[in-house]
Scaffold this active site. Structure first.
Site, PDB file in Angstrom:
ATOM      1  N   CYS A   1      15.939 -49.720 -47.373  1.00 56.11           N
ATOM      2  CA  CYS A   1      16.652 -50.641 -48.265  1.00 56.11           C
ATOM      3  C   CYS A   1      18.130 -50.694 -47.846  1.00 56.11           C
ATOM      4  O   CYS A   1      18.792 -49.665 -47.751  1.00 56.11           O
ATOM      5  CB  CYS A   1      16.515 -50.182 -49.711  1.00 56.11           C
ATOM      6  SG  CYS A   1      17.387 -51.265 -50.850  1.00 56.11           S
TER       7      CYS A   1
ATOM      8  N   GLY B   1     -10.234 -26.578 -40.067  1.00 59.38           N
ATOM      9  CA  GLY B   1     -10.653 -27.951 -40.334  1.00 59.38           C
ATOM     10  C   GLY B   1      -9.857 -29.027 -39.644  1.00 59.38           C
ATOM     11  O   GLY B   1      -9.630 -30.081 -40.223  1.00 59.38           O
TER      12      GLY B   1
ATOM     13  N   CYS C   1      17.516 -49.802 -53.746  1.00 56.76           N
ATOM     14  CA  CYS C   1      16.596 -50.220 -54.806  1.00 56.76           C
ATOM     15  C   CYS C   1      15.608 -49.068 -55.055  1.00 56.76           C
ATOM     16  O   CYS C   1      15.195 -48.379 -54.122  1.00 56.76           O
ATOM     17  CB  CYS C   1      15.834 -51.462 -54.387  1.00 56.76           C
ATOM     18  SG  CYS C   1      16.913 -52.872 -54.025  1.00 56.76           S
TER      19      CYS C   1
ATOM     20  N   HIS D   1       2.301 -34.726 -42.492  1.00 59.87           N
ATOM     21  CA  HIS D   1       1.959 -36.151 -42.434  1.00 59.87           C
ATOM     22  C   HIS D   1       2.191 -36.882 -43.746  1.00 59.87           C
ATOM     23  O   HIS D   1       1.618 -37.940 -43.974  1.00 59.87           O
ATOM     24  CB  HIS D   1       0.497 -36.312 -41.974  1.00 59.87           C
ATOM     25  CG  HIS D   1       0.271 -35.865 -40.558  1.00 59.87           C
ATOM     26  ND1 HIS D   1      -0.963 -35.540 -40.045  1.00 59.87           N
ATOM     27  CD2 HIS D   1       1.152 -35.682 -39.541  1.00 59.87           C
ATOM     28  CE1 HIS D   1      -0.828 -35.176 -38.777  1.00 59.87           C
ATOM     29  NE2 HIS D   1       0.438 -35.247 -38.456  1.00 59.87           N
TER      30      HIS D   1
ATOM     31  N   ASP E   1      -3.403 -35.193 -48.929  1.00 60.45           N
ATOM     32  CA  ASP E   1      -3.787 -34.976 -50.329  1.00 60.45           C
ATOM     33  C   ASP E   1      -2.930 -33.860 -50.914  1.00 60.45           C
ATOM     34  O   ASP E   1      -2.103 -33.259 -50.210  1.00 60.45           O
ATOM     35  CB  ASP E   1      -5.295 -34.662 -50.447  1.00 60.45           C
ATOM     36  CG  ASP E   1      -5.677 -33.342 -49.780  1.00 60.45           C
ATOM     37  OD1 ASP E   1      -4.994 -32.322 -50.024  1.00 60.45           O
ATOM     38  OD2 ASP E   1      -6.681 -33.305 -49.040  1.00 60.45           O
TER      39      ASP E   1
ATOM     40  N   ASN F   1      -2.757 -32.506 -44.006  1.00 60.62           N
ATOM     41  CA  ASN F   1      -3.386 -33.300 -45.058  1.00 60.62           C
ATOM     42  C   ASN F   1      -2.360 -34.020 -45.912  1.00 60.62           C
ATOM     43  O   ASN F   1      -1.274 -33.515 -46.172  1.00 60.62           O
ATOM     44  CB  ASN F   1      -4.288 -32.412 -45.928  1.00 60.62           C
ATOM     45  CG  ASN F   1      -5.506 -31.962 -45.156  1.00 60.62           C
ATOM     46  OD1 ASN F   1      -5.773 -32.500 -44.082  1.00 60.62           O
ATOM     47  ND2 ASN F   1      -6.221 -30.993 -45.670  1.00 60.62           N
TER      48      ASN F   1
ATOM     49  N   ALA G   1     -14.571 -24.417 -44.448  1.00 60.62           N
ATOM     50  CA  ALA G   1     -13.382 -23.849 -45.087  1.00 60.62           C
ATOM     51  C   ALA G   1     -13.741 -23.115 -46.375  1.00 60.62           C
ATOM     52  O   ALA G   1     -13.288 -21.995 -46.615  1.00 60.62           O
ATOM     53  CB  ALA G   1     -12.373 -24.965 -45.371  1.00 60.62           C
TER      54      ALA G   1
END
Ligand code: NAD
Length: 254
Positions: A136, A195, A142, A124, A109, A107, A239
């Site tokens: 860069c 999941g 930068c 991921h 999140d 995930n 879950a």
């Protein structure tokens, strides 16, 4: 119910040594927090959008504003979402048995982290992070927080574009995260898979790897997945429902 009892017994018997339990989570982990999965037929993101355009560098280069805006909307969804009972069950277990659980997530999140699993291995990337589209060339490089606002923001010095810090199709996983996940899969006594459709590689390969190294595999998913055949136990539940039942009062044997 029988499957649940069997899975609880296996989790218990895995013992309390560091790394005894490796948990691999996917998008379904956060579904009950209101974050859509990619592949669920009814609510999945891919059902409404073209993955090649929204999750690849080519797609971003072709339509940077459209892709940036789509991620901006997803980022808002992630910020609004709260960890569910499943995230909390994993974090509570990790608190009660320090070191026993290694959490590997596909995930992007931050709900595992907000629940308390600060050291979850992220295969991921992180949807809330920004990075440059191109490496860069300047030294020092930068800085991304200095990017000029825009959709997407860009570098005022070299014109580089910001992109979300997630792994897109065709890209390598962060090598250190993948190596840590593989070690955890090889070292665990039980792998708990929650999941995931098992369709995204190399993450899906961790399950077979754990099994080859002698681990028992438990899958929690309300629907069939591509890796069900690799499991010793498949629990057809969500879950948020199943993880508290599996983990809440588990006392690892020695
Ligand atoms: P997927 O979308 O391919 O599969 C989701 C799986 O979750 C399905 O097997 C589905 O049956 C199951 N599921 C649905 N609701 C569930 C619930 N309440 N409890 C348990 N399982 C449930 O997801 P994937 O296998 O993780 O692979 C897709 C990729 O999508 C990953 O790379 C991931 O980075 C990315 N993704 C992440 C998020 C997120 O961070 N929350 C959201 C969408 C997609």
């Amino acid at each position: 119910m029988q499957q649940l009892q069997a899975a609880r017994a296996i989790l218990q018997a895995a013992g309390g040594r560091p790394g005894a339990l490796c948990v691999l989570t996917g998008a379904g982990m956060s579904a009950e927090s209101g974050i859509p999965t990619f592949r669920d037929a009814l609510s999945g993101l891919w059902a409404r959008f073209d993955p090649a355009e929204l999750a690849s560098e080519e797609g971003f280069r072709a339509h940077p504003q459209r892709v940036w805006d789509w991620y901006a909307e997803r980022r808002e969804g992630v910020r609004r979402a709260q960890p569910n009972a499943g995230h909390h069950a994993l974090a509570d277990h990790a608190r009660r048995w320090p070191g026993r659980l290694v959490l590997v997530t596909q995930n992007v999140d931050d709900l595992h982290q907000r629940a308390g699993n600060a050291d979850a291995i992220r295969l991921h990337g992180d949807i809330l992070a920004d990075r440059w589209l191109q490496t860069c060339p300047r030294r020092p490089a930068c800085s991304t927080p200095d990017a000029r606002p825009g959709r997407p923001p860009h570098c005022g010095v070299c014109g580089n574009l910001l992109r979300p810090g997630v792994v897109w199709f065709g890209e390598e996983l962060p090598p250190s995260a993948l190596a840590a996940a593989r070690s955890a899969a090889e070292a665990c006594t039980v792998m708990l898979v929650v999941g995931t459709s098992g369709a995204v590689w190399p993450a899906a390969g961790l399950v077979g790897q754990a099994r080859q190294h002698g681990a028992k595999v438990i899958i929690v998913n309300p629907a069939a997945s591509e890796i069900d055949d690799e499991a010793h136990w498949v629990l057809r539940g969500t879950a948020a429902q199943a993880l508290p039942l599996l983990l809440d009062d588990t006392v690892p044997g020695v």
